[in-house]
Design a protein around this motif. Structure first.
Motif, PDB file in Angstrom:
ATOM      1  N   GLN A  83      13.720  22.964  -6.306  1.00 13.63           N
ATOM      2  CA  GLN A  83      12.950  23.830  -7.191  1.00 13.63           C
ATOM      3  C   GLN A  83      13.953  24.570  -8.061  1.00 13.63           C
ATOM      4  OE1 GLN A  83       9.729  23.812  -7.414  1.00 13.63           O
ATOM      5  NE2 GLN A  83       9.265  22.599  -5.604  1.00 13.63           N
ATOM      6  N   LEU A  84      14.317  23.950  -9.174  1.00 11.23           N
ATOM      7  CA  LEU A  84      15.365  24.534 -10.011  1.00 11.23           C
ATOM      8  C   LEU A  84      14.810  24.838 -11.390  1.00 11.23           C
ATOM      9  CD1 LEU A  84      18.130  22.061  -8.888  1.00 11.23           C
ATOM     10  CD2 LEU A  84      17.912  24.442  -8.201  1.00 11.23           C
ATOM     11  N   THR A 141      21.289  26.382 -17.338  1.00  7.50           N
ATOM     12  CA  THR A 141      22.509  25.840 -16.748  1.00  7.50           C
ATOM     13  C   THR A 141      22.715  26.459 -15.366  1.00  7.50           C
ATOM     14  OG1 THR A 141      23.856  27.596 -17.653  1.00  7.50           O
ATOM     15  CG2 THR A 141      23.552  25.666 -19.039  1.00  7.50           C
ATOM     16  N   PRO A 142      23.572  25.859 -14.537  1.00 12.83           N
ATOM     17  CA  PRO A 142      23.869  26.479 -13.232  1.00 12.83           C
ATOM     18  C   PRO A 142      24.358  27.916 -13.381  1.00 12.83           C
ATOM     19  CG  PRO A 142      24.680  24.238 -13.256  1.00 12.83           C
ATOM     20  CD  PRO A 142      24.162  24.520 -14.646  1.00 12.83           C
ATOM     21  N   ARG A 196      32.591  28.081  -5.052  1.00 14.84           N
ATOM     22  CA  ARG A 196      32.320  27.790  -3.656  1.00 14.84           C
ATOM     23  C   ARG A 196      31.397  26.571  -3.528  1.00 14.84           C
ATOM     24  NH1 ARG A 196      29.438  32.247  -0.188  1.00 14.84           N
ATOM     25  NH2 ARG A 196      31.454  33.263  -0.253  1.00 14.84           N
ATOM     26  N   PHE A 197      30.451  26.448  -4.467  1.00 19.06           N
ATOM     27  CA  PHE A 197      29.508  25.334  -4.367  1.00 19.06           C
ATOM     28  C   PHE A 197      29.920  24.136  -5.228  1.00 19.06           C
ATOM     29  CE2 PHE A 197      27.093  28.617  -2.412  1.00 19.06           C
ATOM     30  CZ  PHE A 197      26.402  27.954  -1.426  1.00 19.06           C
ATOM     31  N   ARG A 198      31.160  24.106  -5.616  1.00 28.03           N
ATOM     32  CA  ARG A 198      31.735  22.944  -6.315  1.00 28.03           C
ATOM     33  C   ARG A 198      30.924  22.562  -7.550  1.00 28.03           C
ATOM     34  NH1 ARG A 198      34.261  20.238  -1.376  1.00 28.03           N
ATOM     35  NH2 ARG A 198      33.978  21.905   0.130  1.00 28.03           N
ATOM     36  N   LEU A 199      30.528  23.574  -8.305  1.00 28.76           N
ATOM     37  CA  LEU A 199      29.741  23.309  -9.502  1.00 28.76           C
ATOM     38  C   LEU A 199      30.555  23.572 -10.774  1.00 28.76           C
ATOM     39  CD1 LEU A 199      26.468  24.975  -8.229  1.00 28.76           C
ATOM     40  CD2 LEU A 199      26.719  22.556  -8.756  1.00 28.76           C
ATOM     41  N   THR A 200      31.860  23.829 -10.600  1.00 25.80           N
ATOM     42  CA  THR A 200      32.686  24.246 -11.730  1.00 25.80           C
ATOM     43  C   THR A 200      32.602  23.266 -12.905  1.00 25.80           C
ATOM     44  OG1 THR A 200      34.187  25.058 -10.052  1.00 25.80           O
ATOM     45  CG2 THR A 200      34.968  25.114 -12.324  1.00 25.80           C
ATOM     46  N   GLN A 236      22.586  19.027  -7.887  1.00 22.55           N
ATOM     47  CA  GLN A 236      21.353  19.810  -7.913  1.00 22.55           C
ATOM     48  C   GLN A 236      21.057  20.384  -6.529  1.00 22.55           C
ATOM     49  OE1 GLN A 236      17.951  17.881  -9.604  1.00 22.55           O
ATOM     50  NE2 GLN A 236      18.948  17.493 -11.556  1.00 22.55           N
ATOM     51  N   ARG A 237      21.338  19.574  -5.513  1.00 25.52           N
ATOM     52  CA  ARG A 237      21.110  20.006  -4.129  1.00 25.52           C
ATOM     53  C   ARG A 237      22.031  21.192  -3.809  1.00 25.52           C
ATOM     54  NH1 ARG A 237      16.640  19.974  -2.244  1.00 25.52           N
ATOM     55  NH2 ARG A 237      16.543  19.810  -0.016  1.00 25.52           N
TER      56      ARG A 237
END
Lengths: 284, 250, 344
Positions: free
Chosen positions: B89-90, B95-96, B134-138, B153-154
């Motif tokens: 549910q995004l 953007t992130p 931390r969530f490796r979304l860089t 996305q997860r």
């Protein structure tokens, strides 16, 4: 008092016949169709033109008032509506408003902006008395016809294979598809019958509501009110809502004419506050 | 000291059907607790009761000792109950960075601020960057969310929940649908979640449960079936029977 | 801005990530060259088309009205069929203020804005009853119809079907007379619209505006993040109503007349069409749509004087069938192609 009640019931029945198709298509496809009134107008014009230009008798025009809009409905459904089922409600609203505009301007263009008048056959004119209560013959005729339609609809929905498939599709489209039900075909058939019923309602309603190119807009509000407060879980909700709205409207215009249409909108908003899930809520 | 999250005889009925049957469950502070059960055991209903999506018919839910049974979804979230969803549910158009920024700014009371421009508070910006790394979304932090690979996305799904700084976090099948190649990244991230957050993992992937959980509760037919440490549950013959039985059918 | 981020110890370790994040967050609020061009062109129209000021005022008012609708449709995802209620209320309040209170235009404008905003606040909670689009449509439509009926019945106050008589507006700021050619009127409309646009832009690029986008995108998630969905929608609804009220007031003040027409259903439907013509969700849609709408209306009226609504309906239908997203993406796709050719 009773006369008004009967007028109200006749009006409500008429509203239900016009709204039934919308309630089913809305429940089935979750499609917000503001143009439902345009199909009612087609039916009305079929009857008016057939009577006034071709000299057909009133009763004979009624089957055509059903068939022509049903045909137009099925074509419009396959060609246009079917493309928009998965779109946002905003798109559906825009599309159907566009259709209303085109229907109104187009009718005006082709047939003029004047009121269409029809002369009812003699046996439907005037009124008769039962226990001292005056009842318009045409009102009684409307109630009988519409009641027959309501019973017929309930039987089709409740007793036939088509009805069972339709209910299954309303409940859970994906499951219905899984069972091998042709949901697209059901959509089209339902849309056609709904449009036909609206057309029949439009034809029957010429005498009570008048008929001119602005009809789709006028009737849109009433039909949507019926569906909104009645809910789409079953036909019972819209039926009760239609009777309620019809009676309230007739009574309001008689007893509180200074309020005009104020009352109907007030009733709608109050009902939405009191019963936000519709008169008969869909079970969760 | 009261538990992080506790349910007392929690009950939910749909008509005649009992979906949650007087479940009493305790989630200790800092717990890594898994809730498992065969399909149709009522896990999803239970999560919906905890988060306030569905109202309970009976029983109580306590968050840090406070009764939240009658609180709304939004109030529960504000009290520190975070969750992820089984199906992402995004915010697809954002953007992130924006999504996480929104969660952080809501927590810091910036959500009502209609005058300041987004991105002008350094405290919020620091938190966002921390979470993104931390969530490796860089790499993908300024791409529209709907275009991200599923595994990213997860990760964002979990990052969003953590951005609200929850005391209790419900992870609803976090690895569901993640392709094998992206799975390792996800599991590592899960293992590195901060210890002061108490976590309830809802899962039927047993590998993930054994890798992550220290305590397991088994739900069957809406009722509490077994509860204990991982080794206790693993050696419980009744659990084996239910699981082997249901696996054979599945 | 970038200086403060760099000096901060946490981000100093990874200036790159921090800068990228900050750049991404500032993206929505940044003034783009096209925006500056748009407003310069608008300002230029005042000097370049001196004999069209009356028409231009109409367009700007319609544009402002559509902009207010964009705030709720594009930013809060609420579909309304009755936005004309706020426009009409603003128009009537401005008219009544001039007849009974003062002809000073700014007073009328502010009172009209307040009245419309309060109506928005009062009726907004009805939108939250059952968040289905159909209910929202009916509630907004119902409120608009109630208002129309009320104005119609209260002829002693509103003049009923004949319209409100005796609206006179004093010179703006005591100096600029509202002239027959609409020059003062156009300048007045432009300045008010520009000011409100800046305000709206500020709001939608704030954290509050971002939370609205989130609610529109995924209300379920927004709720689970603790975002109070109801109050947020209520806030933008009232703000949108306020702007619509100003648009209505501008119409009354520049035409010195107000009639039941301002509350008619077609106002609400037209403004929806205008917004869709220009595109939803980027604030300029309403203004651009208003220009397109007036041009189309002119053109269609020239072909078939009374039946221009038919063609307008057809245009709208085609837009929907093609898909609004595809159309909105068209300029961007064209730009991208042009740029690629430049490079080649």
């Amino acid at each position: 008092m009773l006369t008004i009640l009967i007028d109200g019931i006749a009006y409500g029945m008429l509203l239900f016949v016009m709204a039934a198709g919308l309630a089913v298509t809305l429940g089935l496809m979750n499609f917000v169709n503001l143009a439902h009134g345009a199909f009612a107008m087609i039916g009305g014009y079929v009857t008016a033109l057939a009577m006034n230009r071709l000299g057909m008798p009133f009763l004979l025009t009624l089957p055509f008032a059903f068939l022509v809009p049903a045909l137009v409905g099925v074509v419009a459904e396959r060609l246009l509506y079917a493309r928009l089922y998965r779109r946002s409600h905003l798109d559906q609203v825009l599309f159907s408003i566009a259709l209303v505009f085109m229907a109104m301007a187009g009718t005006d263009w082709l047939l003029g902006s004047g009121q269409q008048l029809i002369t009812l056959p003699g046996w439907l004119q005037g009124r008769f008395e039962v226990f001292g209560v005056g009842i318009g013959r045409y009102r009684a005729f409307l109630i009988v016809i519409c009641a027959a339609l309501v019973v017929g609809l309930q039987l089709i929905l409740g007793r036939t294979r088509f009805g069972a498939r339709l209910r299954a599709a309303v409940d859970d489209q994906r499951a219905a598809r899984g069972l091998g039900i042709n949901v697209g075909g059901i959509f089209a058939a339902t849309f056609a019958v709904g449009s036909g019923l609206a057309g029949l309602g439009g034809a029957l309603g010429i005498e009570m509501m008048g008929l001119d190119p602005t009809f789709p807009l006028k009737i849109m509000v009433y039909v949507l009110i019926v569906v909104t407060i009645g809910g789409t879980a079953s036909l019972t909700g819209p039926f009760i809502a239609a009777l309620l709205i019809g009676t309230a409207d007739v009574a309001g215009k008689y007893y509180l004419p200074e309020l005009g249409a104020f009352l109907i909108y007030l009733v709608m908003i109050l009902l939405l506050i009191l019963r936000p899930q519709g008169l008969i809520a869909r079970a969760r | 000291m009261s538990a992080a999250l506790q349910t007392i005889a929690l009950e939910k009925r749909f008509g005649g059907l009992i979906a949650t049957d007087k479940v009493s469950l305790t989630l200790e502070h800092g717990a890594r607790h898994a809730l498992i059960g065969p399909n149709g055991a009522g896990k999803t209903t239970f999560v919906n009761l905890l988060t306030g999506v569905l109202p309970a018919n009976g029983g109580q839910i306590l968050l840090d000792g406070n009764d939240i049974t009658r609180k709304s979804q939004i109030q529960r979230a504000r009290l520190g109950l975070g969750r992820t969803f089984q199906i992402n549910q995004l915010f697809g158009a954002m953007t992130p960075v924006e999504s996480i920024g929104l969660a952080v700014s809501e927590r810091m009371g910036g959500g009502r601020d209609f005058w300041r421009r987004v991105g002008t508070r350094t405290d919020i910006l620091d938190e966002i960057t921390g979470l993104i790394e931390r969530f490796r979304l860089t790499e993908v932090m300024d791409h529209p969310t709907r275009l991200l690979p599923y595994g990213k996305q997860r990760l964002l799904e979990i990052a969003l929940a953590l951005a609200s700084n929850p005391r209790v976090l419900l992870l609803d099948e976090p690895a569901a649908g993640v392709p094998e190649a992206e799975r390792g990244e996800l599991l590592e991230t899960l293992a590195q979640l901060p210890r002061d957050v108490s976590i309830l993992l809802i899962e039927h992937d047993m590998d993930l449960v054994f890798a992550f959980a220290e305590r397991i509760t088994v739900l069957v037919n809406g009722a509490l079936f077994a509860d204990g440490t991982v080794s206790e549950i693993m050696s419980d013959p009744r659990v084996q029977a239910v699981y082997l039985g249901s696996d054979a059918h599945a | 801005m970038s200086d403060t981020t760099l000096s901060h110890p946490a981000t100093a370790a990874r200036p790159d990530a921090g800068q990228r994040a900050s750049r991404d967050l500032l993206r929505r609020g940044r003034l783009k060259p096209a925006e500056i061009v748009f407003w310069l062109a608008t300002a230029a129209s005042f000097f370049l088309l001196p004999d069209r000021h009356l028409l231009l005022s109409e367009i700007v008012i319609l544009g402002l009205f559509a902009l207010s609708l964009d705030l709720i449709i594009g930013y809060a995802g609420v579909v309304s069929l009755g936005h004309g209620a706020f426009f009409g209320l603003g128009a009537y309040v401005a008219g009544l203020v001039s007849v009974h209170l003062t002809g000073e235009p700014l007073t009328g404008l502010i009172l009209a804005a307040l009245a419309a905003g309060i109506l928005g606040l009062a009726t907004g909670p009805l939108l939250l009853l059952r968040a289905s689009d159909l209910t929202r449509l009916m509630v907004t439509l119902g409120v608009a119809m109630l208002l129309l009926e009320a104005a119609n019945r209260a002829a002693w106050l509103t003049g009923g079907a004949d319209g409100l008589q005796g609206v006179t507006i004093n010179p703006l700021l005591g100096r600029f007379e509202f002239d027959l050619f609409g020059t003062t009127a156009y300048a007045y409309c432009l300045i008010v619209t520009f000011a409100l646009f800046l305000l709206a832009r500020r709001v939608v690029t704030s954290p509050y505006g971002l939370s609205l986008l989130a609610i529109r995108d995924n209300a379920l998630r927004a709720r689970s993040m603790g975002i109070p969905v109801g109050p947020r929608i209520l806030g933008i609804y009232a703000f949108s109503a306020l702007i619509a009220g100003v648009a209505g007031a501008l119409l009354t003040q520049t035409t010195m007349f107000v009639s039941l027409d301002v509350l008619a259903f077609h106002r609400s439907a037209d403004v929806l069409l205008v917004l869709v013509l220009g595109g939803v969700g980027y604030l300029y849609g309403g203004l651009i749509g208003a220009i397109a709408f007036k041009l189309l209306q002119d053109w269609f009226s020239a072909i078939t004087p009374q039946y221009w609504m038919f063609w307008m309906g057809l245009v709208l239908m085609v837009i929907v069938l093609i898909g609004r997203d595809n159309l909105n993406a068209l300029p961007r796709t064209l730009m991208r192609r042009l740029r690629r050719e430049d490079r080649a």
